[in-house]
Design an enzyme around this catalytic site. Structure first.
Site, PDB file in Angstrom:
ATOM      1  N   TYR A   1      -2.620  -1.231  10.331  1.00  0.00           N
ATOM      2  CA  TYR A   1      -2.524  -1.338   8.875  1.00  0.00           C
ATOM      3  C   TYR A   1      -1.171  -0.822   8.381  1.00  0.00           C
ATOM      4  O   TYR A   1      -0.504  -1.474   7.569  1.00  0.00           O
ATOM      5  CB  TYR A   1      -3.657  -0.539   8.230  1.00  0.00           C
ATOM      6  CG  TYR A   1      -3.793  -0.721   6.744  1.00  0.00           C
ATOM      7  CD1 TYR A   1      -4.483  -1.815   6.226  1.00  0.00           C
ATOM      8  CD2 TYR A   1      -3.257   0.191   5.848  1.00  0.00           C
ATOM      9  CE1 TYR A   1      -4.627  -1.985   4.860  1.00  0.00           C
ATOM     10  CE2 TYR A   1      -3.386   0.032   4.482  1.00  0.00           C
ATOM     11  CZ  TYR A   1      -4.075  -1.058   3.986  1.00  0.00           C
ATOM     12  OH  TYR A   1      -4.207  -1.223   2.626  1.00  0.00           O
TER      13      TYR A   1
ATOM     14  N   SER B   1       0.863  -1.181   0.000  1.00  0.00           N
ATOM     15  CA  SER B   1       0.000   0.000   0.000  1.00  0.00           C
ATOM     16  C   SER B   1       0.896   1.227   0.000  1.00  0.00           C
ATOM     17  O   SER B   1       2.077   1.144   0.364  1.00  0.00           O
ATOM     18  CB  SER B   1      -0.870  -0.001   1.267  1.00  0.00           C
ATOM     19  OG  SER B   1      -1.513   1.239   1.467  1.00  0.00           O
TER      20      SER B   1
END
Length: 260
Positions: A155, A142
């Site tokens: 995350y 990401s």
């Protein structure tokens, strides 16, 4: 561009009954690869997605249920597939909260699914790749694997870990015809994101294009979503001979987010 150069290869894509994972599966199948789809459910519709994909592209496509929060199921997924030339570690979940209020069980879940599962699947797949004399490990990280945002501690930590795991995998396979790389998407227009737009419009009292540009894509300089097809195309490129010497790195598909 790539025709069906992946014919004879088997690709396993975790978390792939929708969104980015399914988009990647379609592009790999279009390039000729047999694909194994995965999620934690085991519904008729999951198997139908695989059947439909295989029929569309003229390749073998299967669905194997496995819970990526469970180490034994991660490894069993690879073993049940029987072959793994291309491993796409895509499964992921998210939770947003300040660190002081972040539920410990959600932290454990996010780290398990977003990071630890990639370790287990990679550990199970690498012997198959070495035996076959070729392999590709592609981890879907990401923009948050390279930068951070508040309230996303688990995350961000997991995706930074995925980038680190990718580098180690690349170094351990550097003298073999195996590569390991991470794709780092920004905001991608998936069905899940699309479904969030109407509620966000109501919350901010904005029109669709305004809420996309100024709220959802506030940190994405291109002010445009990436697409699942672009994620798939990037994965296909990393499987091509042109990428034989690309290993241990990240490819950002984030509209300039990490250039800031």
């Amino acid at each position: 561009m790539f025709e069906t150069f992946l014919s004879g290869k088997t690709a396993i894509i975790t978390g792939s009954n929708s969104g980015i994972g399914l988009g990647i599966a379609h592009e790999l199948a279009r390039a000729g690869a047999s694909v194994v789809l995965n999620s934690f459910t085991d519904r008729d519709e999951d198997h139908e997605i695989a059947r439909s994909l295989g029929e569309k592209h003229g390749v073998e496509a299967r669905y194997i249920a496995a819970d990526m929060s469970k180490a034994d199921q991660c490894r069993a997924l690879i073993e049940k597939a029987g072959a793994c030339d291309i491993l796409i570690n895509n499964a992921g979940v998210q939770h947003v909260a300040p660190i002081s209020e972040f539920p410990a069980e959600r932290w454990d879940q996010i780290i398990a699914i977003n990071l630890t599962s990639a370790f287990h699947t990679t550990a199970a797949a690498l012997p198959m790749m070495r035996a076959a004399g070729w392999g590709r490990v592609i981890n879907i990280a990401s923009a948050h694997g390279l930068t951070a945002s508040p309230y996303k501690s688990a995350y961000v930590a997991a995706k930074h870990g995925v980038v680190g795991l990718t580098k180690v995998t690349a170094l351990e396979t550097a003298e073999a015809p195996i590569t390991a790389n991470a794709i780092c998407p920004g905001y991608v227009l998936t069905p899940l994101v699309e479904a969030q737009i109407p509620d966000t419009m109501k919350e901010y009292k904005m029109e669709r294009e305004e809420v996309i540009r100024n709220v959802m894509l506030a940190r994405q300089p291109s002010k445009d979503f990436a697409t699942v097809e672009q994620m798939g195309g990037t994965a296909v490129f990393l499987c091509s001979p042109a990428a034989d010497q690309i290993t241990g790195t990240t490819i950002s598909v984030d509209g300039g987010w990490t250039a800031l």
